[in-house]
Design a protein around this motif. Sequence first.
Motif, PDB file in Angstrom:
ATOM      1  N   GLY A 163       0.783  -1.219   0.000  1.00 58.65           N
ATOM      2  CA  GLY A 163       0.000   0.000   0.000  1.00 58.65           C
ATOM      3  C   GLY A 163       0.815   1.268   0.000  1.00 58.65           C
ATOM      4  O   GLY A 163       0.259   2.359  -0.167  1.00 58.65           O
ATOM      5  N   THR A 181      -4.060   1.621  -4.422  1.00 60.17           N
ATOM      6  CA  THR A 181      -3.646   0.880  -3.235  1.00 60.17           C
ATOM      7  C   THR A 181      -4.262  -0.501  -3.178  1.00 60.17           C
ATOM      8  O   THR A 181      -3.712  -1.401  -2.574  1.00 60.17           O
ATOM      9  N   GLY A 182      -5.430  -0.669  -3.810  1.00 59.28           N
ATOM     10  CA  GLY A 182      -6.145  -1.922  -3.657  1.00 59.28           C
ATOM     11  C   GLY A 182      -6.790  -2.025  -2.296  1.00 59.28           C
ATOM     12  O   GLY A 182      -7.330  -3.051  -1.912  1.00 59.28           O
ATOM     13  N   LEU A 183      -6.713  -0.951  -1.505  1.00 56.90           N
ATOM     14  CA  LEU A 183      -7.222  -0.948  -0.137  1.00 56.90           C
ATOM     15  C   LEU A 183      -8.181   0.231   0.040  1.00 56.90           C
ATOM     16  O   LEU A 183      -7.916   1.181   0.748  1.00 56.90           O
ATOM     17  N   PRO A 185      -1.479  -3.243   6.422  1.00 57.07           N
ATOM     18  CA  PRO A 185      -2.384  -2.851   5.341  1.00 57.07           C
ATOM     19  C   PRO A 185      -3.405  -3.948   5.047  1.00 57.07           C
ATOM     20  O   PRO A 185      -3.063  -5.123   4.946  1.00 57.07           O
ATOM     21  N   GLY A 186      -4.650  -3.533   4.927  1.00 55.46           N
ATOM     22  CA  GLY A 186      -5.720  -4.489   4.669  1.00 55.46           C
ATOM     23  C   GLY A 186      -6.495  -4.882   5.906  1.00 55.46           C
ATOM     24  O   GLY A 186      -7.581  -5.457   5.801  1.00 55.46           O
ATOM     25  N   ASP A 187      -5.948  -4.608   7.083  1.00 49.74           N
ATOM     26  CA  ASP A 187      -6.668  -4.947   8.322  1.00 49.74           C
ATOM     27  C   ASP A 187      -7.918  -4.089   8.458  1.00 49.74           C
ATOM     28  O   ASP A 187      -7.907  -2.885   8.189  1.00 49.74           O
ATOM     29  N   LYS A 188      -8.998  -4.722   8.896  1.00 50.57           N
ATOM     30  CA  LYS A 188     -10.217  -3.985   9.210  1.00 50.57           C
ATOM     31  C   LYS A 188     -10.144  -3.546  10.672  1.00 50.57           C
ATOM     32  O   LYS A 188      -9.780  -4.339  11.550  1.00 50.57           O
ATOM     33  N   VAL A 209     -10.472   0.679   7.035  1.00 46.17           N
ATOM     34  CA  VAL A 209      -9.486  -0.296   6.563  1.00 46.17           C
ATOM     35  C   VAL A 209      -8.118   0.371   6.593  1.00 46.17           C
ATOM     36  O   VAL A 209      -7.953   1.511   6.145  1.00 46.17           O
ATOM     37  N   VAL A 224      -4.695   1.388   5.395  1.00 47.34           N
ATOM     38  CA  VAL A 224      -4.009   1.531   4.109  1.00 47.34           C
ATOM     39  C   VAL A 224      -2.501   1.409   4.302  1.00 47.34           C
ATOM     40  O   VAL A 224      -1.809   0.724   3.549  1.00 47.34           O
ATOM     41  N   SER A 225      -1.979   2.073   5.306  1.00 41.71           N
ATOM     42  CA  SER A 225      -0.546   2.014   5.584  1.00 41.71           C
ATOM     43  C   SER A 225      -0.291   2.422   7.025  1.00 41.71           C
ATOM     44  O   SER A 225      -1.120   3.080   7.653  1.00 41.71           O
ATOM     45  N   ARG A 250      -9.093 -11.135  11.901  1.00 40.42           N
ATOM     46  CA  ARG A 250      -8.712 -11.295  10.497  1.00 40.42           C
ATOM     47  C   ARG A 250      -9.471 -12.428   9.829  1.00 40.42           C
ATOM     48  O   ARG A 250      -9.451 -12.541   8.597  1.00 40.42           O
TER      49      ARG A 250
END
Length: 227
Positions: A73, A127-129, A152-155, A182, A184-185, A225
């Motif tokens: 990200g 980013t895809g996020l 990155p990607g964690d909710k 979510v 991102v970084s 996760r």
Amino acid sequence: MDSAAPTVPRPNGSGRADLPITTTAPVKRERRWSVAALCIVLAVVCALGAAWAVNSASSRTKVLAVARDVSAGQVLTAADVTVAEVSADAALTPLPASDKASVVGKRTAVDLRQGGLLLASQLTAGTGLGDNKQQVGVLVKRGQAPAGALFPGDKVLAVTTPAQGSTATPRDDPSTSWIDAVVVSVSRPDASGAVVVNLAVGTSDGPALASLASQGRIALVREPRSN
């Protein structure tokens, strides 16, 4: 009376010393052939070595490699990418060194590790996020988020904390709420352990989250996760 001088007896041939027969010339000739043969062998070895060096140099190609660890990200900078020389291999598909200018500014789709070759599949234009969402940077102090557990990607839930000086508990404070987000970084921790977490949120939640983050009233709860 005969006055002729007495005759001197001639020495017996068998009493003369035999002179040795030398073979100096053939020995010198043999040594010359040995030296010539050695020179020929050395010349062939040198020629083969030079040909191998030229062939090895021509089969190497300049490609892009990762200069330092980069999280998924993140936007690639010029300092994140370096040029390396590798042997040409059809099984390897790294980006050529000539693409360096075009990859700077793109985001990583996966975590990159220092020393690895850079592949096109590891990069994305976005980013895809949550690229279709608003993004807010939240300064999170130590104790306001799980230490070292956000990626990155964690909710996460961006939970509103009580205002400074308030004696109300989160359950009693009517302003307490949370926003689904979510990650991102995540930046590297500073000297105090605080990090900046970039969160992607819905378009209706961005302003409220930014306002609360500026007051330091946001804590992050990571969702399981497995969800």
